[in-house]
Design an enzyme around this catalytic site. Structure first.
Site, PDB file in Angstrom:
ATOM      1  N   GLY A  18       0.851  -1.191   0.000  1.00  0.00           N
ATOM      2  CA  GLY A  18       0.000   0.000   0.000  1.00  0.00           C
ATOM      3  C   GLY A  18       0.885   1.238   0.000  1.00  0.00           C
ATOM      4  N   ASN A  19       0.371   2.316   0.547  1.00  0.00           N
ATOM      5  CA  ASN A  19       1.069   3.598   0.569  1.00  0.00           C
ATOM      6  C   ASN A  19       2.391   3.490   1.344  1.00  0.00           C
ATOM      7  OD1 ASN A  19       0.561   6.731   2.138  1.00  0.00           O
ATOM      8  ND2 ASN A  19       0.888   6.512  -0.037  1.00  0.00           N
ATOM      9  N   PHE A  47      -1.080  -7.480  -3.205  1.00  0.00           N
ATOM     10  CA  PHE A  47      -2.443  -8.030  -3.259  1.00  0.00           C
ATOM     11  C   PHE A  47      -2.979  -7.621  -4.632  1.00  0.00           C
ATOM     12  CE2 PHE A  47      -7.045  -7.457  -2.458  1.00  0.00           C
ATOM     13  CZ  PHE A  47      -7.349  -8.733  -2.035  1.00  0.00           C
ATOM     14  N   PHE A 104      -5.944  -7.675   7.767  1.00  0.00           N
ATOM     15  CA  PHE A 104      -5.654  -8.769   6.830  1.00  0.00           C
ATOM     16  C   PHE A 104      -4.575  -9.718   7.347  1.00  0.00           C
ATOM     17  CE2 PHE A 104      -6.771  -5.122   3.870  1.00  0.00           C
ATOM     18  CZ  PHE A 104      -8.102  -5.490   3.781  1.00  0.00           C
ATOM     19  N   LYS A 127       0.015  -1.016  12.241  1.00  0.00           N
ATOM     20  CA  LYS A 127      -0.585  -0.387  13.409  1.00  0.00           C
ATOM     21  C   LYS A 127      -1.983  -0.951  13.646  1.00  0.00           C
ATOM     22  CE  LYS A 127       2.421   3.591  12.911  1.00  0.00           C
ATOM     23  NZ  LYS A 127       2.675   4.936  12.430  1.00  0.00           N
ATOM     24  N   ALA A 160       3.672   8.455   5.033  1.00  0.00           N
ATOM     25  CA  ALA A 160       4.426   7.803   3.951  1.00  0.00           C
ATOM     26  C   ALA A 160       4.745   8.747   2.794  1.00  0.00           C
ATOM     27  CB  ALA A 160       3.639   6.588   3.453  1.00  0.00           C
ATOM     28  N   LYS A 212      -2.338   5.744  18.790  1.00  0.00           N
ATOM     29  CA  LYS A 212      -2.416   7.148  18.335  1.00  0.00           C
ATOM     30  C   LYS A 212      -3.417   7.285  17.184  1.00  0.00           C
ATOM     31  CE  LYS A 212      -0.229   6.570  14.401  1.00  0.00           C
ATOM     32  NZ  LYS A 212      -0.748   6.870  13.069  1.00  0.00           N
TER      33      LYS A 212
HETATM   34  N1  LIG Z   1       0.428   5.248   4.940  1.00  0.00           N
HETATM   35  C1  LIG Z   1       1.118   5.736   5.968  1.00  0.00           C
HETATM   36  O1  LIG Z   1       1.464   6.931   5.992  1.00  0.00           O
HETATM   37  C2  LIG Z   1       1.494   4.834   7.101  1.00  0.00           C
HETATM   38  C3  LIG Z   1       0.883   3.618   7.318  1.00  0.00           C
HETATM   39  N2  LIG Z   1       1.263   2.822   8.368  1.00  0.00           N
HETATM   40  C4  LIG Z   1       0.635   1.530   8.616  1.00  0.00           C
HETATM   41  O2  LIG Z   1       1.057   0.589   7.629  1.00  0.00           O
HETATM   42  C5  LIG Z   1       0.046  -0.414   7.461  1.00  0.00           C
HETATM   43  C6  LIG Z   1      -0.226  -0.573   5.973  1.00  0.00           C
HETATM   44  O3  LIG Z   1      -0.702   0.639   5.465  1.00  0.00           O
HETATM   45  P1  LIG Z   1      -0.418   1.170   3.991  1.00  0.00           P
HETATM   46  O4  LIG Z   1       0.821   0.584   3.420  1.00  0.00           O
HETATM   47  O5  LIG Z   1      -0.483   2.660   4.073  1.00  0.00           O
HETATM   48  O6  LIG Z   1      -1.648   0.569   3.159  1.00  0.00           O
HETATM   49  P2  LIG Z   1      -2.828   1.354   2.391  1.00  0.00           P
HETATM   50  O7  LIG Z   1      -3.870   1.709   3.352  1.00  0.00           O
HETATM   51  O8  LIG Z   1      -2.235   2.465   1.569  1.00  0.00           O
HETATM   52  O9  LIG Z   1      -3.350   0.310   1.328  1.00  0.00           O
HETATM   53  C7  LIG Z   1      -4.190  -0.766   1.593  1.00  0.00           C
HETATM   54  C8  LIG Z   1      -3.475  -2.027   1.167  1.00  0.00           C
HETATM   55  O10 LIG Z   1      -4.266  -3.158   1.512  1.00  0.00           O
HETATM   56  C9  LIG Z   1      -4.249  -4.066   0.434  1.00  0.00           C
HETATM   57  N3  LIG Z   1      -5.396  -4.945   0.527  1.00  0.00           N
HETATM   58  C10 LIG Z   1      -6.703  -4.677   0.220  1.00  0.00           C
HETATM   59  N4  LIG Z   1      -7.460  -5.773   0.436  1.00  0.00           N
HETATM   60  C11 LIG Z   1      -6.621  -6.731   0.899  1.00  0.00           C
HETATM   61  C12 LIG Z   1      -6.800  -8.075   1.334  1.00  0.00           C
HETATM   62  N5  LIG Z   1      -8.008  -8.649   1.337  1.00  0.00           N
HETATM   63  N6  LIG Z   1      -5.727  -8.770   1.750  1.00  0.00           N
HETATM   64  C13 LIG Z   1      -4.503  -8.201   1.790  1.00  0.00           C
HETATM   65  N7  LIG Z   1      -4.264  -6.937   1.400  1.00  0.00           N
HETATM   66  C14 LIG Z   1      -5.315  -6.207   0.969  1.00  0.00           C
HETATM   67  C15 LIG Z   1      -4.246  -3.171  -0.780  1.00  0.00           C
HETATM   68  O11 LIG Z   1      -3.809  -3.901  -1.896  1.00  0.00           O
HETATM   69  C16 LIG Z   1      -3.227  -2.125  -0.342  1.00  0.00           C
HETATM   70  O12 LIG Z   1      -1.927  -2.578  -0.581  1.00  0.00           O
HETATM   71  C17 LIG Z   1      -1.176   0.061   8.285  1.00  0.00           C
HETATM   72  O13 LIG Z   1      -1.220  -0.635   9.511  1.00  0.00           O
HETATM   73  C18 LIG Z   1      -0.889   1.534   8.516  1.00  0.00           C
HETATM   74  O14 LIG Z   1      -1.457   2.029   9.720  1.00  0.00           O
HETATM   75  C19 LIG Z   1       2.268   3.193   9.217  1.00  0.00           C
HETATM   76  C20 LIG Z   1       2.933   4.378   9.029  1.00  0.00           C
HETATM   77  C21 LIG Z   1       2.607   5.294   7.976  1.00  0.00           C
HETATM   78  O1  LIG Z   2       0.750   6.163  10.887  1.00  0.00           O
HETATM   79  C1  LIG Z   2       0.864   7.157  10.221  1.00  0.00           C
HETATM   80  C2  LIG Z   2       1.994   8.105  10.369  1.00  0.00           C
HETATM   81  O2  LIG Z   2       3.032   7.579  11.148  1.00  0.00           O
HETATM   82  C3  LIG Z   2      -0.149   7.510   9.209  1.00  0.00           C
HETATM   83  O3  LIG Z   2      -1.383   7.687   9.805  1.00  0.00           O
HETATM   84  P1  LIG Z   2      -2.707   7.637   8.939  1.00  0.00           P
HETATM   85  O4  LIG Z   2      -3.007   6.188   8.658  1.00  0.00           O
HETATM   86  O5  LIG Z   2      -3.726   8.335   9.761  1.00  0.00           O
HETATM   87  O6  LIG Z   2      -2.409   8.385   7.642  1.00  0.00           O
END
Ligand SMILES: NC(=O)C1=CN([C@@H]2O[C@H](COP(=O)(O)OP(=O)(O)OC[C@H]3O[C@@H](n4cnc5c(N)ncnc54)[C@H](O)[C@@H]3O)[C@@H](O)[C@H]2O)C=CC1
Ligand SMILES: O=C(CO)COP(=O)(O)O
Length: 356
Positions: A18-19, A47, A104, A127, A160, A212
């Site tokens: 994801g992001n 995915f 997931f 998280k 991100a 948080k």
């Molecule tokens: N985006 C950010 O700025 C930050 C995110 N995080 C944490 O990282 C973790 C992942 O978040 P992101 O990479 O931002 O993801 P995202 O929220 O941008 O994207 C969602 C992801 O889930 C996948 N997905 C959808 N349905 C699915 C399924 N059934 N099985 C498996 N995957 C599936 C999608 O393909 C996509 O890769 C979360 O716990 C988030 O809180 C932590 C720090 C920063």
């Molecule tokens: O965890 C994050 C920054 O460290 C991103 O938070 P959000 O999922 O609310 O964008």
């Protein structure tokens, strides 16, 4: 770096794209080519999905070197290889980076059990938590239990998209006993614009990153209601105290000092200022709760996922099981508002309940 005898000893796979997953792959890929102890190639499990063009996301990532859906406009590094086959993506790796939305992970771990290398080490950037009879259970624990591997965590003030633009930030690695694994994770992630520090408090670091997101939903309500900076600061202060109290209640080993690392107060601030949870909660309040979080998430985030609403639900369940909701008025209000049982304005009523 590591002694010559360790040349190309470590092979990294990122589970998630994801992001943040895509940015993590980019950071890691810039280091695997730099340090001799890592294989250059970084596998990234995707995915699989079809894009509006009819093409598969994996194929487009491998053709353009860009995750056009979750991180458009940013090159990941030529050594990042997208792989839609989960089992294939992990089979050769001994450093596994988990970064999917937390809901997931149970299914992913079930698919991976028995399919990974015996010498693999894990790190979770995820998280969220699971709800067990005995209380909250963190995602690193799910990984350790289901896959039988040691699992560290990396959390921090890490929006991100900002790290993708190579703007300076910090992060915290939390580890258990394995300091040498933690040092390796620090080496894998650290860049001049991404400064990583390791501390021995895996639960503390992970609880900070997880909880948080609930406070960020509250901050979004305050923004949506245009209540101003003082109210938002009050919500963040009360939220931080509830984060500390909740963490210590279930995990007495959690250290106070952890809350002053990047994973603690710094992540709380950045997420309450610029995160997705804040943004969608702001829209929820502006709409007067007429559109659900699920609808707003789909409309506003284009496939990206919120963690805060689900985490508020999980927090609510573990508190309800013990009858402890009254000790966490902010967390409880976020759950009641996000499920439509209270209006967004109820977020400031908590002061009447004497927050801890
Ligand atoms: N985006 C950010 O700025 C930050 C995110 N995080 C944490 O990282 C973790 C992942 O978040 P992101 O990479 O931002 O993801 P995202 O929220 O941008 O994207 C969602 C992801 O889930 C996948 N997905 C959808 N349905 C699915 C399924 N059934 N099985 C498996 N995957 C599936 C999608 O393909 C996509 O890769 C979360 O716990 C988030 O809180 C932590 C720090 C920063
Ligand atoms: O965890 C994050 C920054 O460290 C991103 O938070 P959000 O999922 O609310 O964008």
């Amino acid at each position: 770096s590591f002694p010559a005898g360790n040349a190309k000893m470590y092979k990294v796979t990122v589970v998630g794209s994801g992001n943040w997953g895509s940015v993590a792959a980019k950071l890691i890929a810039s280091n695997t080519v730099k340090f001799g102890s890592f294989h250059d190639e970084v596998r990234m499990w995707v995915f699989e999905e079809k894009l509006p063009s009819g093409e598969k996301l994996t194929e487009v990532i491998n053709k353009t070197n860009e995750n056009v859906k979750y991180l458009p406009g940013v090159k990941l590094g030529k050594n990042v290889v997208a792989d839609p086959d989960l089992e294939n993506a992990v089979k050769d790796a001994n450093m596994l980076v988990f970064v999917t939305p937390h809901q997931f992970m149970d299914g992913i771990c079930k698919r991976l059990a028995g399919k990974i290398r015996a010498d693999a080490e894990g790190i979770s950037l995820i998280k969220g938590m699971e709800v067990k009879k005995e209380g909250p259970s963190m995602i690193s624990n799910l990984i350790t239990k289901q896959l039988g591997i040691n699992c560290s965590v990396l959390m921090g003030a890490n929006i991100a998209n900002e790290i993708a633009m190579e703007k300076f930030s910090e992060a915290t690695v939390g580890y258990n006993q394995n300091k040498s694994a933690a040092d390796r994770w620090v080496q894998l992630f650290c860049t001049p614009y991404f400064n990583v520090t390791a501390i021995q408090d895996v639960e503390g670091v992970e609880l900070c990153g997880t909880l948080k997101n609930v406070v960020a939903i509250a901050a979004g309500f305050v923004d949506g209601l245009e209540m101003g900076n003082n109210t938002k600061a009050a919500i963040m202060r009360i939220g931080l105290k509830e984060m500390m109290a909740f963490s210590k209640m279930w995990f007495p080993s959690v250290k106070d000092s952890t809350f002053f690392e990047s994973c603690g107060v710094a992540d709380l601030i950045t997420t309450c200022m610029g995160g997705r949870n804040r943004k969608v909660a702001d829209a929820y309040a502006r709409n007067g709760g007429k559109k659900s979080f699920d609808e707003l998430e789909a409309e506003m985030l284009h496939g990206q996922k919120l963690q805060g609403v689900l985490t508020a639900q999980e927090v609510h369940e573990v508190l309800r099981d013990r009858g402890w909701q009254h000790m966490f008025p902010l967390f409880s209000a976020v759950h009641a508002i996000s499920t439509g049982r209270l209006p967004p304005s109820a977020i400031v009523k908590i002061s009447e309940e004497k927050p801890r």
